[in-house]
Design an enzyme around this catalytic site. Sequence first.
Site, PDB file in Angstrom:
ATOM      1  N   CYS A   2       0.830  -1.197   0.000  1.00 19.25           N
ATOM      2  CA  CYS A   2       0.000   0.000   0.000  1.00 19.25           C
ATOM      3  C   CYS A   2       0.872   1.258   0.000  1.00 19.25           C
ATOM      4  O   CYS A   2       1.810   1.370   0.766  1.00 19.25           O
ATOM      5  CB  CYS A   2      -0.959   0.087   1.177  1.00 19.25           C
ATOM      6  N   ARG A  27       4.317  -0.533  -4.686  1.00 19.33           N
ATOM      7  CA  ARG A  27       4.003  -1.036  -3.346  1.00 19.33           C
ATOM      8  C   ARG A  27       2.671  -1.772  -3.300  1.00 19.33           C
ATOM      9  O   ARG A  27       2.352  -2.429  -2.303  1.00 19.33           O
ATOM     10  CB  ARG A  27       3.949   0.125  -2.348  1.00 19.33           C
ATOM     11  N   TRP A  76      -2.835  -2.758  -1.779  1.00 19.20           N
ATOM     12  CA  TRP A  76      -2.558  -4.194  -1.916  1.00 19.20           C
ATOM     13  C   TRP A  76      -3.507  -4.849  -0.923  1.00 19.20           C
ATOM     14  O   TRP A  76      -3.331  -4.714   0.295  1.00 19.20           O
ATOM     15  CB  TRP A  76      -1.096  -4.493  -1.576  1.00 19.20           C
ATOM     16  N   ASN A 102      -2.278   1.708   5.635  1.00 20.92           N
ATOM     17  CA  ASN A 102      -1.400   0.612   5.229  1.00 20.92           C
ATOM     18  C   ASN A 102      -1.190  -0.236   6.478  1.00 20.92           C
ATOM     19  O   ASN A 102      -0.774   0.279   7.506  1.00 20.92           O
ATOM     20  CB  ASN A 102      -0.071   1.212   4.738  1.00 20.92           C
ATOM     21  N   GLY A 103      -1.516  -1.525   6.414  1.00 18.56           N
ATOM     22  CA  GLY A 103      -1.357  -2.384   7.594  1.00 18.56           C
ATOM     23  C   GLY A 103      -2.608  -3.206   7.832  1.00 18.56           C
ATOM     24  O   GLY A 103      -3.463  -3.323   6.937  1.00 18.56           O
ATOM     25  N   GLU A 485      16.694 -19.014  -6.087  1.00 14.86           N
ATOM     26  CA  GLU A 485      16.389 -17.641  -6.507  1.00 14.86           C
ATOM     27  C   GLU A 485      15.944 -17.607  -7.972  1.00 14.86           C
ATOM     28  O   GLU A 485      15.005 -16.884  -8.324  1.00 14.86           O
ATOM     29  CB  GLU A 485      17.626 -16.756  -6.270  1.00 14.86           C
ATOM     30  N   LYS A 489      12.318 -16.176  -9.122  1.00 13.61           N
ATOM     31  CA  LYS A 489      12.163 -15.100 -10.117  1.00 13.61           C
ATOM     32  C   LYS A 489      11.198 -15.535 -11.220  1.00 13.61           C
ATOM     33  O   LYS A 489      10.350 -14.769 -11.652  1.00 13.61           O
ATOM     34  CB  LYS A 489      13.503 -14.720 -10.759  1.00 13.61           C
ATOM     35  N   GLU A 492       7.568 -15.637  -9.945  1.00 14.32           N
ATOM     36  CA  GLU A 492       7.009 -14.321  -9.629  1.00 14.32           C
ATOM     37  C   GLU A 492       6.512 -13.571 -10.852  1.00 14.32           C
ATOM     38  O   GLU A 492       5.452 -12.956 -10.806  1.00 14.32           O
ATOM     39  CB  GLU A 492       8.082 -13.436  -8.977  1.00 14.32           C
ATOM     40  N   HIS A 508      16.030 -37.928  -5.069  1.00 18.05           N
ATOM     41  CA  HIS A 508      15.189 -38.381  -3.965  1.00 18.05           C
ATOM     42  C   HIS A 508      13.725 -37.974  -4.144  1.00 18.05           C
ATOM     43  O   HIS A 508      12.971 -37.970  -3.171  1.00 18.05           O
ATOM     44  CB  HIS A 508      15.735 -37.841  -2.639  1.00 18.05           C
ATOM     45  N   LYS A 607       5.828  -4.789  -3.425  1.00 11.10           N
ATOM     46  CA  LYS A 607       7.148  -4.542  -2.858  1.00 11.10           C
ATOM     47  C   LYS A 607       6.950  -4.181  -1.401  1.00 11.10           C
ATOM     48  O   LYS A 607       5.968  -3.528  -1.061  1.00 11.10           O
ATOM     49  CB  LYS A 607       7.745  -3.341  -3.610  1.00 11.10           C
TER      50      LYS A 607
END
Length: 612
Positions: A2, A27, A76, A102-103, A485, A489, A492, A508, A607
């Site tokens: 947010c 954000r 968000w 925001n929160g 990573e 990527k 995402e 395995h 983000k």
Amino acid sequence: MCGIVAYIGEKNCVPILLEGLQRLEYRGYDSAGLALVKDGELGVYKKAGKVAELVRSLDSMNGTLESTLGMGHTRWATHGEPNDVNAHPHWDNSKEIAVIHNGIIENYQAIKTKLLQDGHTFSTATDTEVLAHLIGAMYEKVGDLCSAVRLALSEVDGTYGIVVLSKRHPDRIIAARKGSPIILGVGEGENFVASDAAAIVDHTRQVVYLEDGEVAELTREGFRTMTIDDVRTEKVIEEITFDISQIERGGYEHFMLKEINEQPETIRDAMRGRLLVDEGDVMLGGLQHVMGRLLSARRIIISACGTSWHAGLVGEYIFEQIAKIPTEVEYASEFRYRNPLVNIDDVLFVISQSGETADTLAAMREAKRKGATALGIVNVVGSTIARESDGGVYVHAGPEIGVASTKAFTSQLTVISLIALMLARQRGMTKEDGVALARELESLPEKARQLLKNTEMIKAIAEEFKNAKNFLYLGRGANFPVALEGALKLKEISYIHAEGYPAAEMKHGPIALIDENMPVVFVVPKDAIYEKVISNLEEVRARRGRIIAVANEDDHEIEGLAEFVIRVPRTYGFFGPILNVIPLQLLSYYMAVARGTDVDQPRNLAKSVTVE
Ligand code: F6R
């Protein structure tokens, strides 16, 4: 998570708020809204979708909107699906007060039940609307906006960065924070509030960071701050140093591509003034005062989330191999709730690009509470982790706007390498060995530049596999986290399912997935375990998996084994991840472009994850 921006001054704030929202969109971007106070009215305008949708809907209104007091929010979603109704700002019951937030208000259900009994009616599924109503109810009692906000906040559990406006108070903005960042921007005859500096840096570089539990009242002329219990607090005005060009795309199609390409510079910036090549040593100002505790540390614990956690996993190799200090790595979200055994002779490093990630911050607070020394490896200057840690090192990667983290990761690894070298020298590494490591570190920016020149093979691989449903990424040692990573990527930004695995562990279980449709990316530099990884690669070949290898320039053997080879320059094994990850960032980027997804703002992500 947010974005928040607010303005009070003499100018028309509508363009200021909309530009600010565009800068904050990374954000959160599922809906956006504005609240404007003018001529005794409080107008709220909001729209599902990106800020561009809000702009379009405002453009289609008759007449131009104008106001000298307003606030904007890009969301968000946490509570309630992303639609026009649930978008912020939210009204109180009287529709005289509006709130952006925001929160998460954790006890919103209990508060809502009570307010319903008192006759309030709600029209959204959000926790924020409940907070707005609570502030409105307090205002009815005390008649003062700032006091009403303080009283309301004293009844809520959870996290918030909020801004509150009222049509009865066209001369002020109230803001408050607990767990979600809020900064005040100080101008001449105008003042700002924002969730991060990017939103206001066009207008002022003078900022004040609110602390958790602080409330601010801003007018056109100035501001004052206090605690929720109304005790005045004194603030220092600080200067933001970053350049506007750092938060613009600068000719690149996407921020992510720009940030990938910035890595030769950002890796160099992480070392600048710190790496003393001729002495084979490192000078890190932010750790000098805790050097005694670092040197006597029984073990290092690294805690982080996501990509920063992957940097931590590489860090485990680097600290153990170079500095010879036992190191453990923990997901911050797990660490904080499992009552970890932490001693006063432990040193905790938290790694965070944003410096605001809720779980990482909580892990750091938990370790501090238990007496450990808590140090930050952080990108965003002035962020909460940077301010609350006992010391630390900025990675100096500059603003990272693309939601998928790239340059922050390689800068984190560079800083970890510097810390390890510094500790190693203090613990007896010879100058000669130190110089060899320092020279190799110094060579990395140029090596990164070289490998960024060769993207043709990566584009060809993306074209070939753009319709793949699954990908497997395999690596060993310090390159196992690189495999993780690479897979993260790809997931995402291209929405292809991908898994990272230690190459030898594949047999395995995941080996069951391998057939002629399965692309398998091997990170296979010529290091001490090269032959072992080649054996794992042969196991995939035997099952007709399609092999993409990230291999060193002088590895001739690999041509006959892999269908595609991406070349990377050679370096020492534990520095390898800094280079080897770059082609994987590019591969996910070009895959996403080939699939037409939204590279910089992938679905459901944001983000800076400031909620649990
Ligand atoms: C991945 C990504 C996230 C972050 C994670 C931690 O591309 O960006 O996984 O790495 O949310 O964020 P920071 O580093 O800000 O604590």
